[in-house]
Design an enzyme around this catalytic site. Structure first.
Site, short mmCIF file in Angstrom:
data_model
loop_
_atom_site.label_atom_id
_atom_site.label_comp_id
_atom_site.label_asym_id
_atom_site.label_seq_id
_atom_site.Cartn_x
_atom_site.Cartn_y
_atom_site.Cartn_z
N PHE A 12 -23.80 4.91 -15.66
CA PHE A 12 -24.82 5.19 -16.67
C PHE A 12 -26.16 5.39 -15.97
O PHE A 12 -27.17 4.83 -16.31
CB PHE A 12 -24.88 4.04 -17.69
CG PHE A 12 -25.50 4.46 -19.01
CD1 PHE A 12 -24.93 5.47 -19.78
CD2 PHE A 12 -26.66 3.85 -19.47
CE1 PHE A 12 -25.49 5.85 -20.98
CE2 PHE A 12 -27.24 4.23 -20.68
CZ PHE A 12 -26.65 5.24 -21.44
N LYS A 96 -19.18 15.63 -6.41
CA LYS A 96 -18.84 16.74 -5.50
C LYS A 96 -18.23 16.29 -4.19
O LYS A 96 -17.31 16.90 -3.68
CB LYS A 96 -20.07 17.62 -5.25
CG LYS A 96 -21.36 16.87 -4.90
CD LYS A 96 -22.24 16.66 -6.11
CE LYS A 96 -23.25 15.56 -5.84
NZ LYS A 96 -24.52 15.77 -6.43
N VAL A 123 -20.98 21.21 -9.36
CA VAL A 123 -21.46 22.34 -8.55
C VAL A 123 -22.59 23.07 -9.28
O VAL A 123 -22.37 23.65 -10.34
CB VAL A 123 -20.31 23.32 -8.23
CG1 VAL A 123 -20.80 24.46 -7.35
CG2 VAL A 123 -19.16 22.59 -7.54
N LYS A 196 -20.40 21.22 -2.39
CA LYS A 196 -20.37 22.16 -3.52
C LYS A 196 -19.78 23.51 -3.07
O LYS A 196 -19.01 24.14 -3.80
CB LYS A 196 -21.78 22.35 -4.08
CG LYS A 196 -22.29 21.07 -4.77
CD LYS A 196 -23.78 21.12 -5.03
CE LYS A 196 -24.27 19.91 -5.79
NZ LYS A 196 -25.73 19.77 -5.80
N1 HSE Z 1 -28.72 15.63 -5.44
C1 HSE Z 1 -28.19 16.78 -6.11
C2 HSE Z 1 -29.19 17.91 -6.00
C3 HSE Z 1 -27.92 16.44 -7.54
O1 HSE Z 1 -30.34 17.64 -5.64
O2 HSE Z 1 -28.83 19.07 -6.23
C4 HSE Z 1 -27.13 17.48 -8.27
O3 HSE Z 1 -25.86 17.67 -7.73
#
Ligand code: HSE
Length: 413
Positions: A12, A96, A123, A196
């Site tokens: 959460f 991811k 992603v 990703k």
């Molecule tokens: N830490 C990741 C970003 C969060 O900044 O894109 C989203 O996946």
């Protein structure tokens, strides 16, 4: 009428709360039955009876048919997701790292237990790229996919380029806004973008590769020298993951900072926004744009997956069933390398050098190197006196190494 979903939610944090906010606004024929959290002492905005620290309260409840996994810890997420799939529950995850590391096994589990695992939110946040790569481009010849896949590093680069903020203060803001990972090295070092890219490559080309095979260099060592160099040439620097077909049988992938010109779609992708450029044979270039981080944008992608489960949607991985591509790092890249120690140039064995500058505090070369050499010397390239970024010129498009010219480092003063 769609099937009612009874959901057990894990986590959460920013995304879990974002998802809950969105669900509250709609009558969606779904119920969040339990929320599993790590820290029972934290004060929460919802009724305490909804929360538990016992994973079994979700995983062993036969009435819960859907698990939504939104925790940070990739190993704990792997345990939860595999247990849920094995007990016949459909799963939505945004993890991811976990998905990239276990894609092959997760696909097999879905088939074995006749369940569905969806992960659009993993992603590029709100951008529906996985379903597009999975469904739409099935019959298209995809030359490449690339873009901005990490909101935090893009936020930092935007603040540096557009507002002259320092790297440290921009990173702190990205953390305060809830964009960054618990360990922000995952963001700025290009690891998050690599996970990703691994997942996107699985859906675009059907090629599942170990993320460890994909080089990721980040923006940690980006300095005022690189900023000034880019500005002088009206360029920006973005952290860009790329997967590119080299020929009919081979594919390469890597994550590198990249100089971007104003004619590139990515030039105007700022802050936590992400962008994905798809280069296809007949459609030519297409571009997807949207918020890549944050509770509501990512929550919206998670909700879209939940909604898809109500209609029994699942990824078919058709391209993976028939894929015969080989992953290669035997490709030539055009790069800018700022360095201190000349030994690094010799180690990298530049194939050609088109520009060089040498002063006591600022030295760089622009030229071609093999990706395999960058992988071999990746630890040296992460040294804080080094910054490497991809440069694409019309004259020297990326591609296969056709010839093996002599290294030219000896020409350097
Ligand atoms: N830490 C990741 C970003 C969060 O900044 O894109 C989203 O996946």
């Amino acid at each position: 009428m769609s099937r009612k979903l009874t959901i057990g939610l894990f986590g959460f944090g920013v995304v879990g709360q974002g998802l809950h906010d969105i669900i509250e606004t709609k009558d969606l024929n779904l119920e969040i039955r339990k929320i599993v959290i790590k820290d029972p002492a934290k004060s929460r905005s919802l009724a305490p009876s909804l929360f538990t620290t016992d994973a079994g309260a979700v995983l062993d409840d036969p009435e819960i048919n859907t698990v939504v996994e939104l925790i940070n810890d990739a190993e704990a997420a792997y345990d939860i997701v595999t247990r849920a799939l094995r007990s016949g529950k459909n799963v939505v995850s945004a993890n991811k790292k976990m998905i990239a590391a276990h894609l092959e096994e997760l696909v097999a589990l879905q088939q074995e237990y006749n369940v569905s695992l969806l992960y659009e939110g993993a992603v590029c946040g709100s951008i529906p790229i996985i379903r597009n790569l999975e469904e739409y481009y099935d019959n298209e010849l995809l030359h490449s996919i690339s873009g901005i896949f990490n909101g935090s590093s893009n936020y930092i680069l935007s603040k540096i380029f557009n507002e002259n903020q320092s790297y440290r203060s921009a990173l702190k803001k990205a953390q305060d806004l809830g964009f960054a990972e618990t360990d922000p090295t995952l963001d700025v070092g290009g690891f998050d973008a690599k996970y990703k890219l691994t997942i996107a490559t699985g859906h675009a080309y059907g090629l599942f590769t170990d993320p460890a095979n994909i080089l990721n260099l980040g923006i940690q060592n980006f300095s005022v020298y690189d900023l000034n160099y880019a500005r002088e040439k009206n360029l920006k620097i973005k952290l860009v993951p790329t997967a590119r077909k080299i020929d009919d049988g081979t594919l390469t992938a890597y994550v590198l900072p990249k100089f971007i010109s104003s004619t590139d779609f990515l030039y105007n992708v700022e802050n936590e926004y992400n962008g994905v450029t798809v280069q296809a044979a007949f459609a030519d270039q297409q571009f997807f744009f949207g918020k890549g981080a944050g509770g509501h944008p990512t929550g919206s992608a998670v909700l879209s997956d939940i909604a898809a489960l109500r209609y029994d949607y699942r990824y078919e991985y058709k391209k993976h069933q028939s894929q015969d591509l080989r992953f290669t790092t035997d490709v030539r890249l055009q790069v800018y390398l700022r360095y201190q120690d000349r030994a690094l140039l010799e180690q990298l064995g530049f194939l050609d050098i088109t520009e060089k500058f040498y002063a006591s505090d600022f030295r760089y070369v622009i030229g071609s190197v093999r990706l395999s050499k960058l992988i071999e010397y990746q630890e040296e390239l992460r040294n804080d006196s080094v910054f490497l970024a991809e440069v694409v010129t019309a004259k020297a498009p990326l591609g296969e190494i056709a010839a093996q010219p002599e290294a030219l480092v000896e020409e350097l003063g």
